[in-house]
Design an enzyme around this catalytic site. Structure first.
Site, PDB file in Angstrom:
ATOM      1  CD  GLU A 157      46.780 112.950  72.998  1.00 39.12           C
ATOM      2  OE1 GLU A 157      46.388 111.788  73.129  1.00 39.12           O
ATOM      3  OE2 GLU A 157      46.604 113.623  71.969  1.00 39.12           O
TER       4      GLU A 157
ATOM      5  CG  HIS B 159      38.896 121.831  69.855  1.00 38.70           C
ATOM      6  ND1 HIS B 159      37.920 120.905  69.656  1.00 38.70           N
ATOM      7  CD2 HIS B 159      39.937 121.412  69.106  1.00 38.70           C
ATOM      8  CE1 HIS B 159      38.345 119.967  68.843  1.00 38.70           C
ATOM      9  NE2 HIS B 159      39.560 120.245  68.486  1.00 38.70           N
TER      10      HIS B 159
END
Lengths: 415, 369
Positions: free
Chosen positions: B103, B173
């Site tokens: 990321e 999540h």
């Protein structure tokens, strides 16, 4: 003489529970009694694949010794993990397990082999594909399955789920890819600091191998000679991306650069065991960290929401299953060296199935993780925030009918 | 242009149907707002439920955004939420490509590309994974223009990430990290509530000359269904939208929670006779203080709600500004109904989320203050 020997043989067979058959033959002074445990080879030596080496003069040995007991134990461990994962698959499809579920079947040799070569007092940390390691690190099948179903009897009291299972000397169970590697290096630092001759096995996958924090950990571990074994479980796919498409270099054992590395056949439990032993000796002798790449394979997709066939062929999966399955390989080795019998393996299988079935029962009917005051266990004695003030929301929300006693709640089809 | 919302051609009243957050129960809402474009034609097309509402539109529109490219983990085959399905075939692998699992690298790479003039659209697979890139966003992207004296800027960078609870996401999540980024001058943070908003706001973000983070409520990928104009259109940033006018309480929220608030407003009207003004903030940073304050001056009561934990959540910022501007207009303390100060739980999600009952209770308290 014959009668006495047949008595003895019968007695032996009763002890082992085996059927002797009627094979007692007397040829003079010689008696052949078949199928008693004394008949099996107690120990054998096997050739194992040579490991590729990086920055090392010598590697793990090319032969591994296996005793009958060890073999049966590894078989039992791997078969238990396999059955447990398949049961989890089943429960997930029945919607008894929800959320995330990353299955480990196909990779059992890694968990079994590593555990066979380290001490229970050593430390281990891995990513989210953690059920196998949770078992090998000492958590019972019951507790694992109950954790998956979110029950109180789970190892994390039902609050962690699939990715967050912990045990003494086992630090999980981590959801963020690669984040567990600096943690592992830190655990190794603690071992070094405390001087307890323990080490830390830090596992990650081929996808995580491209995370920056890994290289930061490699640098620190090498700089301070931390007793850390970095193990990359390379199962060829990071979710749906094959290693060639994700990594400029797929020689993950070399990625440590200045850290020595070994590439190991991760489908062979003996290979994994010998390599990990070698690595453990390396660390414990103060030489610093070492990187291991276990070449392995997972039969299931990345998780239960991934069928696992859109980025690889069914033929490929089948091929690995038939040619390199870790459990079959061990079984064949032992059978061909007469270290155990087919019936024995069958018995073990039956026993494991029974245990897994019982655990699944326990996991299905157990009571759910407790709500109420335990919603904020990490904060002691704090009132629940986040709602209208002055109301102990945590306590009142166990059941939605109790939710707002001041409110006249009529039956609401929406909830 | 990429990332358009799906066009469903049903002449009948379209519904914004949405699974009640976290409970799996179904509730239908009334027709959502649609500002119809005059050329809104309705061809019969079979509604294909399996395609995400972000599926690319078949007719390529010449873009005024320059050569863009989109990259991130797994975007090439379409992405884990099917947002980029078909783009690679349409535009080629030079412009739609996968990145490895990194990321920080993804965002850093995007900043560099944007600084050199390209329109970079970076996808972070889940907002929960954005933290390795936090330094790049806050220290590099947000400060580029400032520190270079406007010589360089990465305004053509847009970062997209699925955001918010989804019913089974648990710790990693389900997060809503908008508050972390709200604290960072130099970037824009935008959160749509529905397909129509999503298309307009995303196009605005891409066109905007500042780096933008676009959080997409992941539960709405499948749940939300709307008729969306095919042509590109933009919705202005930093403008809150009043969805429903009211006179007694102002309800402010964004993203998925809007749908909960609309239900709460209906409940309040029905059960308490309270008229609620529902406002979608849309842009978190910089946020539309004027609309909110004007509304609070009118109603005198404010309820702000979000899924993120309450302490340090964005509701705190709104609350603070409103009490500064509208202190004497307030009839009751400003109420915040938010997630608890815990990690986002797995099995306790139904208890954790700020559901309609909690909001309703808060309104009651404010009315009876």
């Amino acid at each position: 003489m014959k009668t006495m020997l047949s008595i003895i043989s019968n007695a032996l067979c009763r002890m082992t529970g085996r059927n002797a058959g009627a094979q007692t033959v007397s040829e003079g002074a010689r008696v052949v009694v078949s199928r008693s445990f004394a008949d099996f080879t107690p120990q054998a030596t096997f050739d194992i694949k040579k490991c590729d080496l990086h920055q090392l003069e010598e590697g793990p040995p090319l032969k591994a010794e296996l005793t009958r007991d060890q073999g049966l134990q590894y078989y039992r461990t791997m078969q238990t993990v396999r059955r447990m994962e398949l049961k989890a698959d089943q429960l997930y499809k029945q919607k008894i397990i929800r959320g995330f579920c990353h299955l480990y079947d196909g990779q059992e040799a890694c968990a079994a082999g590593i555990e066979a070569s380290i001490n229970p007092t050593d430390h281990l940390i891995t990513a989210y594909r953690a059920h196998g390691y949770t078992y090998t690190r000492g958590v019972s099948i019951k507790e694992i399955l109950a954790e998956l179903t979110g029950r109180k009897g789970g190892v994390a009291k039902g609050k962690g789920g699939s990715m967050h299972m912990y045990a003494p000397h086992f630090y999980g169970g981590n959801g963020i890819v690669g984040a567990q590697v600096p943690l592992g290096a830190g655990i190794a630092l603690a071992c070094q600091y405390q001087g307890n001759n323990q080490l830390c096995v830090t596992l990650y996958g081929d996808g995580a191998a491209n995370q920056g924090q890994l290289f930061e950990s490699f640098n620190m571990a090498a700089l301070w000679k931390l007793p850390c074994i970095f193990i990359c479980e390379n199962n060829k796919y990071g979710m749906g991306t094959s290693v060639e498409r994700a990594s400029a270099s797929i020689d993950y054992y070399k990625r440590g650069d200045f850290i020595p590395g070994i590439r190991v056949d991760g489908m062979d439990v003996l290979c994994v065991r010998e390599a990990t032993k070698f690595a453990a000796d390396h660390c414990r002798s103060g030489k610093g960290p070492i990187v291991m790449e276990l070449q392995t394979y997972r039969y299931h997709g990345h998780s239960m929401s991934d069928p696992g066939v859109s980025y690889r062929t069914r033929e490929e999966i089948q091929e690995v299953r038939t040619k390199s399955d870790p459990i079959s390989m061990l079984k064949e080795r032992m059978l061909s060296n007469n270290m155990a019998s087919v019936e024995e393996f069958k018995e073990i299988d039956v026993d494991i199935r029974k245990q897994v079935e019982e655990a699944a029962q326990f996991a299905t009917i157990g009571s759910r993780a407790a709500a109420g005051g335990s919603l904020q266990p990490h904060l002691l004695q704090q009132p629940a925030a986040g709602g209208p003030r002055d109301e102990p929301l945590v306590q009142t929300q166990v059941c939605q009918l109790d939710l707002n006693p001041n409110l006249q709640i009529h039956s609401d089809p929406d909830r | 242009m990429a990332a358009a919302a799906r066009f469903f051609s049903r002449r009948a009243n379209f519904k914004l149907s949405l699974s009640a957050v976290g409970t799996g129960a179904h509730s239908s809402f009334g027709a959502a707002l649609l500002k119809p474009s005059p050329n809104c034609n309705s061809r019969t097309k079979t509604q294909r439920r399996h395609a995400a509402h972000f599926t690319f539109q078949p007719d390529p529109v010449p873009t005024q955004y320059g050569e863009w490219f989109i990259f991130g983990e797994d975007v090439a085959f379409g992405g884990v939420f099917r947002c980029t399905v078909g783009l690679r075939d349409k535009y080629g692998k030079d412009r739609v490509f996968n990145t490895p699992l990194c990321e920080q690298g993804i965002v850093g790479f995007g900043i560099g590309a944007a600084v050199a003039g390209a329109t970079a659209i970076a996808e972070i697979q889940f907002a929960d994974y954005i933290y390795p890139a936090f330094d790049q966003i806050v220290n590099e992207a947000a400060k580029y223009r400032y520190r270079s004296g406007n010589l360089f800027d990465c305004g053509s960078l847009t970062i997209r990430a699925p955001w918010g609870c989804v019913g089974h996401g648990s710790l990693y999540h389900s997060q809503s990290p908008e508050a972390f980024f709200a604290h960072c001058p130099g970037i824009k943070v935008v959160i749509p509530r529905s397909p129509v908003q999503a298309k307009g706001l995303l196009l605005s973000c891409i066109a905007d000359k500042n780096p933008c983070i676009f959080f997409e409520p992941k539960i709405l990928y499948r749940a939300a269904v709307e008729q969306v104009p095919e042509e590109p259109y933009t919705i202005p940033l930093s403008q809150a939208e009043i969805l429903q006018e009211g006179s007694d309480v102002t309800l402010v929220t964004w993203g998925t929670q809007i749908h909960v608030m609309k239900e709460v407003a209906a409940m309040a009207q029905e059960k308490l006779g309270v008229s609620c003004e529902v406002i979608d903030l849309q842009t978190i940073l910089p946020w539309d203080t004027e609309t909110i304050c004007k509304s609070v001056v009118k109603t005198g009561r404010l309820l702000i709600s979000h899924e993120a934990p309450i302490t340090g959540g964005f509701a705190a910022e709104i609350s603070s500004t409103v009490q500064e501007e509208c202190f004497l207009n307030l009839e009751a303390p400003i109420s915040r109904v938010c997630g608890y100060d815990t990690p986002f739980p797995h099995i306790f999600e139904p208890f954790y989320i700020p559901d309609k009952w909690k909001c309703f209770e808060a309104i009651k308290k404010m009315i009876n203050y």
